[in-house]
Design a protein around this motif. Structure first.
Motif, short mmCIF file in Angstrom:
data_model
loop_
_atom_site.label_atom_id
_atom_site.label_comp_id
_atom_site.label_asym_id
_atom_site.label_seq_id
_atom_site.Cartn_x
_atom_site.Cartn_y
_atom_site.Cartn_z
N SER A 1 54.05 -15.35 -9.72
CA SER A 1 54.56 -16.23 -8.66
C SER A 1 54.58 -17.68 -9.13
N PHE A 2 53.58 -18.06 -9.91
CA PHE A 2 53.53 -19.41 -10.45
C PHE A 2 54.75 -19.68 -11.33
N TYR A 3 55.09 -18.72 -12.19
CA TYR A 3 56.24 -18.87 -13.09
C TYR A 3 57.53 -19.06 -12.27
N GLU A 4 57.70 -18.23 -11.26
CA GLU A 4 58.91 -18.31 -10.44
C GLU A 4 58.96 -19.62 -9.67
N MET A 5 57.80 -20.03 -9.12
CA MET A 5 57.75 -21.27 -8.34
C MET A 5 57.99 -22.48 -9.22
N PHE A 6 57.49 -22.45 -10.46
CA PHE A 6 57.67 -23.55 -11.41
C PHE A 6 59.16 -23.79 -11.67
N ASN A 7 59.91 -22.72 -11.81
CA ASN A 7 61.32 -22.82 -12.18
C ASN A 7 62.26 -23.06 -10.99
N LEU A 8 61.76 -22.93 -9.78
CA LEU A 8 62.63 -23.09 -8.61
C LEU A 8 63.17 -24.52 -8.54
N PRO A 9 64.48 -24.70 -8.43
CA PRO A 9 65.03 -26.06 -8.28
C PRO A 9 64.46 -26.75 -7.04
N GLU A 10 64.21 -25.96 -5.98
CA GLU A 10 63.65 -26.54 -4.76
C GLU A 10 62.28 -27.17 -5.01
N SER A 11 61.47 -26.49 -5.86
CA SER A 11 60.14 -27.02 -6.18
C SER A 11 60.25 -28.35 -6.93
N LYS A 12 61.11 -28.38 -7.94
CA LYS A 12 61.27 -29.58 -8.75
C LYS A 12 61.83 -30.74 -7.91
N HIS A 13 62.80 -30.43 -7.06
CA HIS A 13 63.41 -31.47 -6.23
C HIS A 13 62.40 -32.02 -5.22
N PHE B 1 59.10 -32.02 -5.48
CA PHE B 1 58.10 -32.80 -6.22
C PHE B 1 58.67 -34.17 -6.62
N TYR B 2 59.91 -34.20 -7.08
CA TYR B 2 60.56 -35.44 -7.49
C TYR B 2 60.70 -36.40 -6.31
N ASN B 3 61.15 -35.86 -5.18
CA ASN B 3 61.36 -36.70 -3.99
C ASN B 3 60.04 -37.25 -3.44
N ASP B 4 58.96 -36.49 -3.61
CA ASP B 4 57.65 -36.93 -3.12
C ASP B 4 57.03 -38.02 -4.00
N ASN B 5 57.41 -38.04 -5.28
CA ASN B 5 56.73 -38.94 -6.22
C ASN B 5 57.61 -40.03 -6.82
N ARG B 6 58.86 -39.72 -7.08
CA ARG B 6 59.79 -40.69 -7.66
C ARG B 6 59.22 -41.33 -8.93
N PHE B 7 58.92 -40.50 -9.94
CA PHE B 7 58.37 -41.00 -11.19
C PHE B 7 59.41 -41.78 -12.00
N ASP B 8 60.67 -41.35 -11.93
CA ASP B 8 61.72 -41.96 -12.74
C ASP B 8 62.94 -42.25 -11.89
N ASN B 9 63.60 -43.34 -12.23
CA ASN B 9 64.85 -43.67 -11.55
C ASN B 9 66.02 -43.10 -12.35
N GLU B 10 66.19 -41.81 -12.28
CA GLU B 10 67.27 -41.16 -12.99
C GLU B 10 67.77 -39.98 -12.18
N ASP B 11 68.85 -39.42 -12.64
CA ASP B 11 69.44 -38.27 -11.94
C ASP B 11 68.43 -37.13 -11.85
N ILE B 12 68.28 -36.60 -10.66
CA ILE B 12 67.25 -35.59 -10.42
C ILE B 12 67.48 -34.32 -11.24
N ASN B 13 68.74 -33.96 -11.45
CA ASN B 13 69.03 -32.75 -12.22
C ASN B 13 68.66 -32.92 -13.69
N GLN B 14 68.90 -34.10 -14.24
CA GLN B 14 68.52 -34.37 -15.63
C GLN B 14 67.00 -34.41 -15.77
N TRP B 15 66.34 -35.00 -14.77
CA TRP B 15 64.88 -35.07 -14.79
C TRP B 15 64.27 -33.67 -14.72
N SER B 16 64.86 -32.81 -13.89
CA SER B 16 64.33 -31.44 -13.71
C SER B 16 64.39 -30.63 -14.99
#
Length: 325
Positions: free
Chosen positions: A90-102, A104-119
């Motif tokens: 389940s961890f592997y599947e959750m790690f790869n989910l675009p929803e998970s990455k998006h 996490f990105y929206n909650d933290n905003r580590f980089d000011n770049e395109d979210i798809n490239q960051w993912s």
């Protein structure tokens, strides 16, 4: 000598062609030089940090909870929820989910770049019975902190999914038991009504026979049991009607009592908080490159200029042929 003369002639023709189209060739070289220089500047060096994950050995509280729930009511689907192998997958599947990455990105905003490239820089690969996870950014510390934070985030998401599934299975069992209890209650009520009716008929028979007291020798009669005497049967009817009034149907149905006990046990069996739950176990420390991953920018620009030269000469040849025609 003729061959050398031919080569000299071709070389002279090429030099003459370049001399006639020097402006085109220079523009081509400059264009490709600028493009390659821009690309070299845009592609900054990056640091890669990775670590190895293996199946977790923790989460025993949740495993014990699933075992207790299975003992109360056997559900095959529950077995998977208590398995560390299932958590790891389940961890592997959750790690790869675009929803998970998006998320996490929206909650933290580590980089000011395109979210798809960051993912795309968050990578997990399977390595036999383990996973290799990595992230790359413009600094080693940044790569480590982001990867570490994302692993914690994914683990939390896996835990939340386990909670949801466990609650879902628990609710299914509760609903099924409630339905069984409702059916068993109706059966017990019908059985109680039949017992009361038979007792009332037995009372009439005992009264008509003048049998006031219980018989010393009990003779069972499947239709009318008058062995208690009409006073005893009268009390029996009174108690049976009290059972019906108070709805104490567990005195009539043993299965109803068992179902109520199961339902009570499941409702009181709360899912553990699993504060320290881990769906994976980190094997070793975070590992990073000693130097940033990059390429030779000067060589890249020179290569761009070389390509510009070839393109410029090619354009010059095409222009020269058109003029001749």
């Amino acid at each position: 000598m003729n061959i050398n003369s031919d080569y000299s002639l071709e070389l002279n023709n090429l030099l003459s062609l370049c001399n006639r189209n020097v402006k085109v060739i220079v523009i081509s070289i400059l264009t490709f030089m600028i493009l390659s220089a821009g690309w070299a500047v845009y592609n900054k060096p990056y640091w890669v940090v990775s670590t190895k994950l293996v199946k977790s050995s923790s989460g025993s509280d949740f495993t014990n909870y699933i075992s207790r729930l299975k003992k109360i009511e056997n559900i095959n689907s529950l077995s998977d929820l208590g398995s560390s192998a299932v958590w790891f997958e389940s961890f592997y599947e959750m790690f790869n989910l675009p929803e998970s990455k998006h998320s996490f990105y929206n909650d933290n905003r580590f980089d000011n770049e395109d979210i798809n490239q960051w993912s795309k820089r968050l990578i997990i690969t399977k390595d036999n019975n383990s996973y290799i996870v990595s992230f790359k950014s413009d600094s080693a510390d940044k790569s480590k902190s982001i990867l570490e934070a994302y692993l914690i985030f994914v683990n939390k998401e896996v835990k939340n999914e386990l909670y949801k599934k466990a609650n879902s299975y628990k609710n299914i069992v509760v609903n099924e038991l409630n339905e069984d209890i409702s059916i068993e209650k109706n059966k017990a009520k019908n059985k109680l009504d039949l017992i009361i009716m038979k007792s009332e008929l037995s009372y009439k028979v005992a009264l008509a026979a003048g049998q006031e007291k219980p018989l010393l020798i009990h003779t069972k009669n499947d239709i009318f049991d008058t062995s208690l005497g009409y006073k005893g049967i009268e009390e029996e009817i009174k108690q049976l009607k009290e059972i019906k009034r108070s709805n104490e149907l567990i005195l009539i149905s043993k299965r109803l009592n068992n179902l109520n006990l199961k339902l009570s046990s499941i409702k009181s069996s709360n899912i553990p908080k699993m504060i320290n739950f881990m769906s994976y176990q980190q094997k070793g420390k975070y590992q990073g490159t000693d130097y940033p991953v990059t390429f030779n920018k000067a060589m890249f620009v020179l290569f761009g200029m070389f390509i510009g030269l070839i393109v410029g000469v090619g354009v010059a040849l095409i222009r020269d042929n058109r003029k001749r025609k």
